[in-house]
Write a protein that holds these residues in place. Structure first.
Motif, mmCIF file in Angstrom:
data_model
loop_
_atom_site.group_PDB
_atom_site.id
_atom_site.type_symbol
_atom_site.label_atom_id
_atom_site.label_comp_id
_atom_site.label_asym_id
_atom_site.label_seq_id
_atom_site.Cartn_x
_atom_site.Cartn_y
_atom_site.Cartn_z
ATOM 1 N N ALA A 117 37.537 25.670 38.085
ATOM 2 C CA ALA A 117 36.717 26.761 37.561
ATOM 3 C C ALA A 117 37.372 28.110 37.842
ATOM 4 N N TYR A 118 37.987 28.228 39.002
ATOM 5 C CA TYR A 118 38.651 29.484 39.341
ATOM 6 C C TYR A 118 39.808 29.743 38.380
ATOM 7 N N GLN A 119 40.588 28.691 38.149
ATOM 8 C CA GLN A 119 41.721 28.837 37.233
ATOM 9 C C GLN A 119 41.206 29.178 35.824
ATOM 10 N N THR A 120 40.105 28.541 35.431
ATOM 11 C CA THR A 120 39.542 28.828 34.107
ATOM 12 C C THR A 120 39.154 30.304 34.020
ATOM 13 N N CYS A 121 38.540 30.820 35.098
ATOM 14 C CA CYS A 121 38.149 32.236 35.124
ATOM 15 C C CYS A 121 39.378 33.117 34.928
ATOM 16 N N LEU A 122 40.436 32.789 35.664
ATOM 17 C CA LEU A 122 41.660 33.597 35.538
ATOM 18 C C LEU A 122 42.173 33.542 34.103
ATOM 19 N N ARG A 174 41.299 39.948 38.213
ATOM 20 C CA ARG A 174 41.798 38.825 39.015
ATOM 21 C C ARG A 174 41.027 38.733 40.331
ATOM 22 N N VAL A 175 40.835 39.904 40.937
ATOM 23 C CA VAL A 175 40.079 39.930 42.189
ATOM 24 C C VAL A 175 38.619 39.592 41.922
ATOM 25 N N GLY A 176 38.136 40.038 40.768
ATOM 26 C CA GLY A 176 36.767 39.693 40.400
ATOM 27 C C GLY A 176 36.573 38.189 40.367
ATOM 28 N N CYS A 177 37.529 37.458 39.830
ATOM 29 C CA CYS A 177 37.427 35.998 39.778
ATOM 30 C C CYS A 177 37.366 35.414 41.183
ATOM 31 N N ALA A 178 38.217 35.973 42.074
ATOM 32 C CA ALA A 178 38.202 35.471 43.454
ATOM 33 C C ALA A 178 36.840 35.722 44.082
ATOM 34 N N TYR A 201 31.419 25.253 35.893
ATOM 35 C CA TYR A 201 31.764 26.637 36.201
ATOM 36 C C TYR A 201 31.649 26.903 37.696
ATOM 37 N N LEU A 202 32.071 28.120 38.097
ATOM 38 C CA LEU A 202 32.046 28.502 39.505
ATOM 39 C C LEU A 202 30.635 28.382 40.063
ATOM 40 N N PRO A 203 30.509 27.902 41.282
ATOM 41 C CA PRO A 203 29.183 27.858 41.885
ATOM 42 C C PRO A 203 28.726 29.266 42.243
ATOM 43 N N LEU A 204 27.449 29.443 42.356
ATOM 44 C CA LEU A 204 26.933 30.749 42.782
ATOM 45 C C LEU A 204 27.400 31.045 44.200
ATOM 46 N N PRO A 205 27.763 32.284 44.479
ATOM 47 C CA PRO A 205 28.309 32.591 45.805
ATOM 48 C C PRO A 205 27.343 32.278 46.947
ATOM 49 N N THR A 225 38.916 29.470 46.987
ATOM 50 C CA THR A 225 39.486 29.231 45.657
ATOM 51 C C THR A 225 39.835 27.760 45.476
ATOM 52 N N VAL A 226 40.243 27.120 46.581
ATOM 53 C CA VAL A 226 40.515 25.674 46.496
ATOM 54 C C VAL A 226 39.223 24.939 46.152
ATOM 55 N N ARG A 227 38.137 25.359 46.835
ATOM 56 C CA ARG A 227 36.855 24.705 46.621
ATOM 57 C C ARG A 227 36.391 24.889 45.174
ATOM 58 N N ALA A 228 36.641 26.096 44.664
ATOM 59 C CA ALA A 228 36.212 26.369 43.289
ATOM 60 C C ALA A 228 37.036 25.575 42.283
#
Lengths: 195, 1031
Positions: free
Chosen positions: B97-102, B69-73, B939-943, B91-94
């Motif tokens: 995609a964040y929810q999909t990761c979870l 879970r933390v990994g997704c964050a 998907y999530l953007p690159l950090p 997480t709002v910005r993501a």
């Protein structure tokens, strides 16, 4: 165990509840009987309490009287005022005397765990009996009553009268009236502890 | 419980009046319930939510041992070094995609597991509740009083010795009768070894036992009065239904201490151990755990304090009931306490807070004057505030997301009701007593302050406002909002209670209180929900990007007028806060309650000669009340209406000024309904809200009685008149010459301005009134300060005589004349009717036609960039590593493989000559590249923002080239095909570079470290153990 308990707390059940720690039987007298009689005379208001204690065996009664839980209960009246009671003084002094004489004054862990096991198994402990005491032993009982009385807040006159009465009961035979009543039972005067 | 024993209140009243010591008019302590029931409920709720939270955390960490879970964050870009706001915003910005990761990677326990564990805990508590009386009443500890007396039954009556239980039984039976419990008498037992002269009651659900201590039984003949008092006190506990709830809390608390707390501590210990594994995440993790530990310790303290506080109140009730049943007041004599020094007294007061019984001097004092029962205590309110915040935050953590979100709203509203009702009931009781005895009416300021402080402390403990790297939030000054909320609402409650108590004529006061508390609840629930969902974010910073919103406004609204960017920026800053609450119709109705409900109090014709209301007679138990009684006249309505009139004139003048000013830069007609209209509306809004707020503040500062209520009446009327003025002026827009704003042709056009008025209505009549309430509080404060200064001056000039007090209390002139009453009724009726009609119009659902067109604002635009600081290389390494493991590697890998597939196929001779070959060997890869690019876009953007830019460009180019390739092969367009192939060759190069960069970022100077805190839902770091372990 109700069948064991007779009126007046005197029983001869089939429990083999004879000797007690002090190795009575040589004319010794059960602690609980002395307590009942002395309290009945000196503090009749406490008879109700002695009745309650007579329903449990000596070990548990002594444990209750010794451990005075002062936990503040919710929904209690909240009084922490202690009433100077005669019953614990007499019972604890006699119990100590009986055990001292029997050479078991020091409670060790083994004894305690045995007592606990017995309680779990719901088996009654033996009735504690005070054997006939020497003059010095009687004096030490008297002293102990005075000490405990002072500790629990008894007036010194009351404590002295109580000590005299206890010693007198240990020395003298029980009053005649009760002897006559007891004649029918023919028992040894040992109460049957309740399991 | 608490409200129990209602029945005996009146029955005992007469007796108490004669038996109790007389000290002024005695008010029935239960005139408005006992005031403890809700506090018990809150305690129970706290047990349940705390247990559920711990269960949930433990179950979650068992189900997700590697803490993915933390990994997704982390993969979404959350930085453990930033605060909660930064983490939440990433997480709002993501977004999805964040929810999909979870959903995809985090293993979660079946939903029923926590429920079952909680059920087992509750069942254990139930079992314990059932067993406790058995344990307390076990043979060997107590002996029953029932049954044949044991001691010497044959003794004749002439014998002087006591029979013991026969007589005791008779006394007890009589006391049971006195207490009215003969229908279901309790069992009496004796604890022979207890030497205290006390007793205690225990039991479960209608099977109760009174345990008399040996010491009490032994002295029953020396001190029969004391014996009666103690037994009656215990019977009062049964009668008041204290036993069930007390032992229910005991059972719940023991289960919590034995089962839940150890599990929690083990969980924390494991986390602390795992936090040593990561140098980057460890500190944040440890701070979070320290927060958790402080919270647990505070919670335990709060539970003890709250429970002891409630029990102390119940003891006082039991004392009073025992007294009413004929117990001798002399029996309440505690151990005399010697005069103590200051420090000792302070310590004694502190210790007394934790005791379940009041101190003896308080108990004795309460027997003659139970004012303690009517005063809202600071400690009670503080603890209620703090515990309810903990409960609220735990609830929000337990029911996150959309799936359970539907339950959160109603539950928050219920909790808000609990928070508001605890001080609310206390205030109503205090006010009722003050009115009946002629004492000082509580203002609600103190109650509001302490409740607010409790709410703030609860928030600070919960760490949701501070995050993982700080003890305190970045902007603690935003907590002032919470305090203003609770002070304002409780001031209103106190003043409305006084108004209502003074004018109520029913049989009991309860309906009036319920009505008042319902209004308090509605208003508090609204604001509490706002605080929970949005308000608390303000303590962390500003969560919206003003620039982003301004850009969106400029993009969406036609006719941007140059030279007014400042106004537009200010509007962009205010919009995200104003829009959600300002457009909520509930806001309108809640605000209407605040001023229309008190206004109804002026409807009734009143005279000072009216008969005493029935509820007063029963509350005073037939005794006469104070001279002024409840029937004191209300202050005249004239003054607030005059104030409103002046305020309305000011508002109209302001609107005229705004129109005149707008006229000076009036753009062409077709450009007036964009930014121009927006600036016009904002200016009018400021004028109207300022006008009403100033009116409210001045009214409050110049009014002695009901200042807040009258200020709100004045403000509401001002707002209404101001809006009416706007509507009238707007309808004639075009005919007003230098004031013409939106229209240039002179016509009666109510429709146009109505839509503008409709937008402003909820803001002015809703939010504006709450602003006015805050202004009125300031006015009240100013008045207090002024009076205090005057009094001090007076004292220095003329000695300690207080002058102002006397003047204020002089009786008013006799009842109003008939025609005045009629006029007043007309006024009130018109105002209420207008507000209700307007509110209803605005609240009615509208078709989509009325809605503004879709805004172009994106999440990326809305999120302020400055709130998400750049991550350190170590953190960036963790984030990139997590991103790679949680889907990123697969995506980049697939992308690279497909592009490589195309490049490899191109090496074939026939690649550029054979269309069939291209369709067979190249086209599938083109389609796949297109698909992967689309997936990567979702998907999530690159950090790392730089890397993300390049990655996004690659996706765009890949998708474009893929589409070109597909189309070119299908349509046989060779030039397009070759261009696409050339693009793919470039893409291959760029992709190789990017992958190298990502790999370098993921391992900044070493092998990638696993793990990571920054749990998005709570902001608390949550286990460091190997995060980001993708399949």
């Amino acid at each position: 165990m109700d069948s064991v308990r007779g009126t007046d707390g005197r029983t001869a059940g089939g429990q083999g509840v004879v000797a007690g720690v002090g190795g009575g039987g040589r004319g010794g007298v059960p602690v609980r009987e002395v307590v009942r009689e002395v309290v009945g005379e000196v503090a009749p208001d406490e008879s109700v309490l002695v009745d309650g204690l007579l329903r449990i065996d000596d070990e548990r009664a002594v444990a209750r009287l010794r451990g005075r839980g002062r936990a503040r209960e919710p929904l209690g009246f909240g009084v922490q005022e202690v009433t100077a009671l005669v019953t614990p003084v007499v019972w604890l002094a006699l119990d100590e005397a009986a055990r001292k004489v029997a050479g078991a004054a020091v409670e060790n862990v083994g004894r305690r765990s045995k007592a606990w096991l017995r309680r779990v198994a719901r088996r009654p402990a033996a009735v504690r009996v005070v054997p006939p005491l020497t003059a010095e032993q009687l004096e030490s009982v008297r002293q102990r009553v005075l000490e405990l009385g002072a500790e629990s807040g008894l007036a010194s006159e009351t404590a002295t009268a109580l000590a005299e009465r206890v010693v007198a009961r240990l020395v003298l035979p029980p009053p005649r009236r009760e002897l006559a009543q007891e004649g029918g039972d023919g028992g040894s005067g040992e109460p049957g502890p309740e399991a | 419980m608490g409200e129990g024993g209602k029945g005996n209140g009146n029955g005992s009243a007469g007796r108490r009046a004669s038996a109790g010591p007389a000290a002024g008019p005695g008010v029935d302590e239960r005139v408005l319930g006992a005031g403890t029931g809700l506090r018990f409920v809150l305690l129970m709720v706290l047990f349940v939510t705390s247990s559920a939270t711990v269960t949930d955390k433990v179950v979650e960490s068992i189900a997700d041992p590697r803490n993915i879970r933390v990994g997704c964050a982390l993969a979404a870009g959350a930085d453990p070094d930033s605060d909660y706001l930064g983490i939440a915003l990433t997480t709002v910005r993501a977004g999805d995609a964040y929810q999909t990761c979870l959903d995809r990677f985090v293993p979660s326990a079946a939903g029923w597991v926590p429920v079952v564990v909680l059920g087992v805990l509750l069942a254990a508590a139930g079992g314990l509740y059932w067993m406790l009386p058995r344990w307390k009443g076990r043979r060997g500890r107590v002996v029953p009083v029932e049954g044949r007396p044991l001691d010497v039954p044959d003794e004749g009556p002439g014998d002087g010795r006591a029979d013991g239980r026969g007589e005791l039984r008779a006394v007890l039976d009589e006391l049971v009768e006195v207490a009215g419990l003969s229908g279901r008498p309790p069992r009496f037992v004796i604890a022979p070894a207890e030497v205290t002269a006390s007793a205690v009651v225990f039991g479960r659900l209608r099977r109760y036992a009174v345990c008399l201590h040996g010491g009490l039984v032994a002295r029953r003949r020396q001190d029969p009065a004391g014996f009666r008092a103690v037994v009656l006190h215990e019977l009062a506990h049964i009668r008041n239904r204290d036993v069930d709830v007390t032992y229910a809390t005991v059972a719940l608390w023991r289960v919590f201490l034995v089962a839940v707390l150890p599990a929690y501590l083990v969980w924390i210990a494991l986390d602390l151990r795992s936090s040593t594994a990561s140098a980057v995440l460890g500190p944040a993790e440890r701070l979070g755990m320290a927060h958790e530990l402080v919270l647990s310790a505070a919670m335990i303290a709060f539970v003890h304090l709250a429970r002891a506080d409630v029990l102390r109140t119940r003891e006082t009730y039991a004392d009073l009931d025992a007294l009413a049943w004929g117990a001798d007041a002399g029996a309440w004599r505690g151990p005399g306490s010697a005069r103590a020094s200051g420090a000792r007294r302070l310590w004694g007061a502190f210790v007394a807070l934790w005791r379940t019984h009041p101190t003896w001097d308080r108990r004795v004092a309460s027997l003659s004057d139970p004012r303690e029962l009517f005063a809202p205590h600071a400690g009670t309110l503080f603890v209620a505030g703090a515990t309810s915040t903990i409960v609220g935050d735990q609830m929000a953590d337990l029911l996150p997301g959309v799936r359970q979100g539907w339950a959160l709203g109603p539950l928050t509203a219920l909790l808000a009701g609990l928070i508001a009702a605890i001080p609310g009931v206390a205030l109503w009781r205090g006010v009722a007593r003050a009115v009946l005895t002629g004492g000082r009416v509580p203002s609600g300021l103190r109650a509001g302050w302490w409740l607010g402080v409790g709410l703030v402390v609860g928030e600070l403990l919960m760490s949701t406002t501070s995050g993982s790297t700080r003890w305190l939030p970045r902007h603690p000054e935003a907590f002032a909002l919470l305090i203003v909320m609770s002070v304002g609402i409780l001031c209103w409650t106190a003043q409305y209670a006084e108004l209502s108590v003074r004018s109520w004529r029913g049989r009991t006061l309860r309906p009036a209180m319920l009505l008042g508390l319902a209004a308090t609840w509605a208003v508090f629930a609204l604001w509490y929900a706002w605080w929970q969902s949005e308000g608390h974010v303000l303590t962390m910073g500003w969560a919206y990007s003003g620039t982003g919103i301004r850009e969106a406004l400029e993009h969406d609204l036609p006719g941007t007028v140059p030279g007014h960017e400042g106004a537009l920026s200010a509007i962009a800053m205010a919009l995200p806060v104003l829009l959600p609450i300002g457009t909520d119709p509930m806001m309108l109705w809640a605000a209407a309650l605040l001023w229309l409900l008190p206004l109804l109090g002026w409807l009734r014709r009143r005279s000072s000669q009216a008969a005493t209301p029935r509820w007063v007679r029963s509350a005073l138990r037939g005794a006469s009340g104070p001279d002024q009684g409840p029937a004191v006249l209300l202050p005249p309505l004239r003054r607030p209406l005059y104030a409103a009139g002046t305020g309305a004139l000011v508002c109209w003048a302001g609107i005229v000024a705004v129109m005149a000013s707008m006229h000076t830069w009036q753009p062409p007609v077709d450009r007036r309904y964009g930014t121009y209209l927006l600036v016009f509306l904002a200016s009018v809004l400021i004028v109207l809200v300022c006008g009403t707020a100033v009116t409210a503040a001045l009214t409050a500062a110049t009014t002695a009685r009901f200042p807040l209520l009258l200020a709100l009446v004045a403000a509401g009327t001002t707002a209404l008149s101001g809006l009416a003025g706007l509507f009238l002026l707007g309808s004639f827009d075009g005919c007003l010459g230098p004031l013409n704003t939106l229209s240039s042709t002179c016509r009666w056009l109510p429709g146009g301005i109505w839509s503008a008025t409709e937008i402003l209505l909820p803001l002015v009549l809703g939010l504006g009134l709450f602003v006015s309430a805050a202004a009125a509080l300031l006015g009240m404060g100013a008045r207090r300060v002024g009076r205090w200064a005057l009094r001090r001056d007076g004292r220095t000039a003329r000695g300690p005589l207080v002058v102002g007090q006397k003047v204020r209390r002089t009786p008013r002139r006799p009842g109003p004349r008939r025609e005045r009453v009629v006029a007043r009724r007309v006024w009130v009726g018109v105002i209420c009717g207008a507000v209700l009609a307007l509110n209803a119009t605005v609240s009615l659902p509208r078709g989509d036609g009325g809605r503004p067109a879709r805004a172009s604002l994106t999440k990326e635009q809305l999120v302020p960039r400055e709130a998400i600081p750049a991550a350190s290389p170590q953190v960036l390494g963790l984030q990139t590593d997590a991103w790679l493991r949680l889907g990123g590697r697969k995506l980049t890998g697939r992308f690279g493989a497909e592009v490589l597939g195309i490049v490899t196929a191109l090496q074939d001779k026939s690649a550029l000559t054979d269309r069939g070959f291209a369709a067979r060997r190249i086209r599938p890869h083109c389609i796949a590249v297109e698909r992967v690019a689309t997936e990567a876009g979702r998907y999530l953007p690159l950090p790392d923002p730089g890397a993300q830019q390049r990655w996004a460009r690659l996706q765009r180019r890949g998708a474009q080239a893929g589409a070109d390739c597909r189309r070119a092969i299908a349509e046989g367009r060779f030039p397009v095909f070759t261009k696409a192939m050339r693009d793919f060759l470039h893409i291959t190069e760029a992709a190789t570079e990017l992958l190298g960069l990502i790999a370098a970022q993921a391992a900044p100077g070493g092998p990638p470290a696993a793990g990571g805190p920054a749990q998005p839902s709570s902001g608390t770091p949550n286990r460091t153990a190997g995060a980001a372990g993708a399949p």
